[in-house]
Design a protein around this motif. Sequence first.
Motif, PDB file in Angstrom:
ATOM      1  N   ARG A 134      34.311 -89.932 -12.312  1.00 18.74           N
ATOM      2  CA  ARG A 134      33.225 -89.003 -12.644  1.00 18.74           C
ATOM      3  C   ARG A 134      33.702 -87.952 -13.646  1.00 18.74           C
ATOM      4  NH1 ARG A 134      32.721 -89.096  -6.895  1.00 18.74           N
ATOM      5  NH2 ARG A 134      30.961 -90.383  -6.196  1.00 18.74           N
ATOM      6  N   LEU A 135      34.908 -87.456 -13.431  1.00 19.01           N
ATOM      7  CA  LEU A 135      35.462 -86.452 -14.332  1.00 19.01           C
ATOM      8  C   LEU A 135      35.660 -87.035 -15.732  1.00 19.01           C
ATOM      9  CD1 LEU A 135      36.673 -83.606 -14.700  1.00 19.01           C
ATOM     10  CD2 LEU A 135      38.889 -84.571 -13.995  1.00 19.01           C
ATOM     11  N   LEU A 136      36.213 -88.233 -15.803  1.00 18.12           N
ATOM     12  CA  LEU A 136      36.416 -88.884 -17.102  1.00 18.12           C
ATOM     13  C   LEU A 136      35.096 -89.054 -17.837  1.00 18.12           C
ATOM     14  CD1 LEU A 136      38.000 -90.488 -19.249  1.00 18.12           C
ATOM     15  CD2 LEU A 136      37.793 -92.500 -17.757  1.00 18.12           C
ATOM     16  N   LEU A 137      34.057 -89.485 -17.135  1.00 11.10           N
ATOM     17  CA  LEU A 137      32.769 -89.738 -17.781  1.00 11.10           C
ATOM     18  C   LEU A 137      32.085 -88.454 -18.246  1.00 11.10           C
ATOM     19  CD1 LEU A 137      31.411 -92.570 -15.455  1.00 11.10           C
ATOM     20  CD2 LEU A 137      32.347 -92.811 -17.768  1.00 11.10           C
ATOM     21  N   GLN A 138      32.459 -87.326 -17.666  1.00  8.24           N
ATOM     22  CA  GLN A 138      31.944 -86.054 -18.165  1.00  8.24           C
ATOM     23  C   GLN A 138      32.440 -85.799 -19.589  1.00  8.24           C
ATOM     24  OE1 GLN A 138      32.773 -82.725 -15.564  1.00  8.24           O
ATOM     25  NE2 GLN A 138      32.087 -83.852 -13.749  1.00  8.24           N
ATOM     26  N   TYR A 139      33.690 -86.156 -19.832  1.00  8.77           N
ATOM     27  CA  TYR A 139      34.294 -85.915 -21.143  1.00  8.77           C
ATOM     28  C   TYR A 139      34.147 -87.115 -22.078  1.00  8.77           C
ATOM     29  CZ  TYR A 139      36.442 -81.607 -19.502  1.00  8.77           C
ATOM     30  OH  TYR A 139      36.636 -80.335 -19.032  1.00  8.77           O
ATOM     31  N   PRO A 141      31.620 -90.149 -21.934  1.00  9.41           N
ATOM     32  CA  PRO A 141      30.549 -90.899 -21.264  1.00  9.41           C
ATOM     33  C   PRO A 141      30.629 -92.410 -21.471  1.00  9.41           C
ATOM     34  CG  PRO A 141      29.674 -88.950 -22.351  1.00  9.41           C
ATOM     35  CD  PRO A 141      31.099 -89.068 -22.789  1.00  9.41           C
ATOM     36  N   GLY A 142      31.178 -92.861 -22.561  1.00 11.05           N
ATOM     37  CA  GLY A 142      31.268 -94.299 -22.811  1.00 11.05           C
ATOM     38  C   GLY A 142      32.639 -94.874 -22.546  1.00 11.05           C
ATOM     39  N   ALA A 143      33.422 -94.204 -21.724  1.00 13.07           N
ATOM     40  CA  ALA A 143      34.794 -94.670 -21.474  1.00 13.07           C
ATOM     41  C   ALA A 143      34.805 -96.103 -20.949  1.00 13.07           C
ATOM     42  CB  ALA A 143      35.487 -93.743 -20.481  1.00 13.07           C
ATOM     43  N   VAL A 165      28.757 -99.025 -12.066  1.00 14.97           N
ATOM     44  CA  VAL A 165      27.545 -98.722 -12.830  1.00 14.97           C
ATOM     45  C   VAL A 165      26.803 -97.539 -12.213  1.00 14.97           C
ATOM     46  CG1 VAL A 165      25.274 -99.618 -13.493  1.00 14.97           C
ATOM     47  CG2 VAL A 165      27.307-101.057 -13.745  1.00 14.97           C
ATOM     48  N   ASP A 166      26.735 -97.497 -10.900  1.00 16.33           N
ATOM     49  CA  ASP A 166      26.053 -96.395 -10.222  1.00 16.33           C
ATOM     50  C   ASP A 166      26.752 -95.059 -10.468  1.00 16.33           C
ATOM     51  OD1 ASP A 166      24.180 -98.154  -9.250  1.00 16.33           O
ATOM     52  OD2 ASP A 166      25.070 -98.304  -7.246  1.00 16.33           O
ATOM     53  N   LEU A 167      28.034 -95.108 -10.779  1.00 22.38           N
ATOM     54  CA  LEU A 167      28.773 -93.887 -11.097  1.00 22.38           C
ATOM     55  C   LEU A 167      28.592 -93.469 -12.554  1.00 22.38           C
ATOM     56  CD1 LEU A 167      32.122 -94.512  -9.173  1.00 22.38           C
ATOM     57  CD2 LEU A 167      30.384 -92.796  -8.641  1.00 22.38           C
ATOM     58  N   GLY A 168      27.944 -94.320 -13.351  1.00 20.83           N
ATOM     59  CA  GLY A 168      27.677 -93.966 -14.744  1.00 20.83           C
ATOM     60  C   GLY A 168      28.403 -94.798 -15.775  1.00 20.83           C
ATOM     61  N   VAL A 169      29.129 -95.819 -15.337  1.00 21.96           N
ATOM     62  CA  VAL A 169      29.864 -96.670 -16.278  1.00 21.96           C
ATOM     63  C   VAL A 169      28.890 -97.556 -17.050  1.00 21.96           C
ATOM     64  CG1 VAL A 169      31.515 -98.583 -16.438  1.00 21.96           C
ATOM     65  CG2 VAL A 169      31.969 -96.648 -14.896  1.00 21.96           C
ATOM     66  N   THR A 170      29.085 -97.645 -18.367  1.00 19.54           N
ATOM     67  CA  THR A 170      28.253 -98.519 -19.197  1.00 19.54           C
ATOM     68  C   THR A 170      29.066 -99.586 -19.919  1.00 19.54           C
ATOM     69  OG1 THR A 170      28.422 -96.974 -21.071  1.00 19.54           O
ATOM     70  CG2 THR A 170      26.520 -96.723 -19.596  1.00 19.54           C
TER      71      THR A 170
END
Length: 355
Positions: A134-139, A141-143, A165-170
């Motif tokens: 979650r922290l990584l995706l804040q900085y 988003p497309g990691a 995916v539910d955590l925001g991974v694309t």
Amino acid sequence: MNISLILTKQCNLRCRYCFESHENVWMSEETALRAIDMAMSDGSGSVGVSFFGGEPLLRKPLIRRCVEYAKGFPGVRFRWNMTTNGLLLDEEFLRFARDNGIDVAMSHDGGMSRVNRLDPGGKDCLEELDEKLRLLLQYRPGAFIMATTTPDTAGEVYASMKHLVDLGVTRFNLAIDARPCAGWDEDSMATLSEQLKLLGGLILEKFKNGENLYFNPFEEKILAITKNKRCHVCRLGMRKLYIDWDGGIYPCIQFGGVPAYRIGSVAEGLDFARRDAIYAASLRKPSFCEGCALQKRCVNDCACLNYQQNGDMAQVSGEQCAWQRMLITRADEMARGMLQADEKRFAVRYLSQSG
């Protein structure tokens, strides 16, 4: 020139499928900076540097030193990236990475982490991994997120990828445990195939809703058809060099520390003749690959993977062949669904020059 620096072989995890030895060895600052000097010596004006391990974030000060050192060469364009298990990510480092253009890829197996990604005491760290993701995706988003499955977690692939995916991974990848002792058989491969079908269905549903998920094994299989190109070209030792902790140069990470594949050092320089000979030897292919209609969409040329599975960089294992055929089948099912659902968006994604 592109180089990958093996900053240490130590790690703060003991993943069950890891091929590393976790030796207590550490790259010196002198070796790291000499490697950067060597990478600049070809005069191209562009250098790619990957930080690798073990766990590279155990060497945060050395990463910072390399980046700061490179700023002394304003005429050279540096591209930085790293692969980490994520547990040592913090806001300070992520700000540094953002400000200096370091792409951070994280390994995370979703729910499969409870079985395969353990700390040295044998405890799983899924909750902590989720927090760091979650922290990584804040900085970023497309990691890019990388997962691995084993025979005994094959039935958890869909749920684990949905977890990400539910955590925001694309953008994410999945590899199979490629160790010879992994234990893949027909049943576990069949289970994995069904899980990939479910995953393709999830990506298709997101596509229909106007969202894009990029599952790399499917993407490369589709693009090999829509853009008429090979989905993978190994070019062992020609595109990137791996600098081991002691400064030895190898054509890929799996060959690190193997004398037969040492092609120089940062002190001696690169042995071009030896590198070229190893690359030429990697071009051999097993007879059963000849004439295969799927060659353009297969990674049978990955010398590193072949060496890990067979001890021979030019031999393709039965598990790898089955895995590739499975990916192509499930990718094509998903692609047909996308094309039927929205031909225009499919064309933008897979046929346009910018897609």
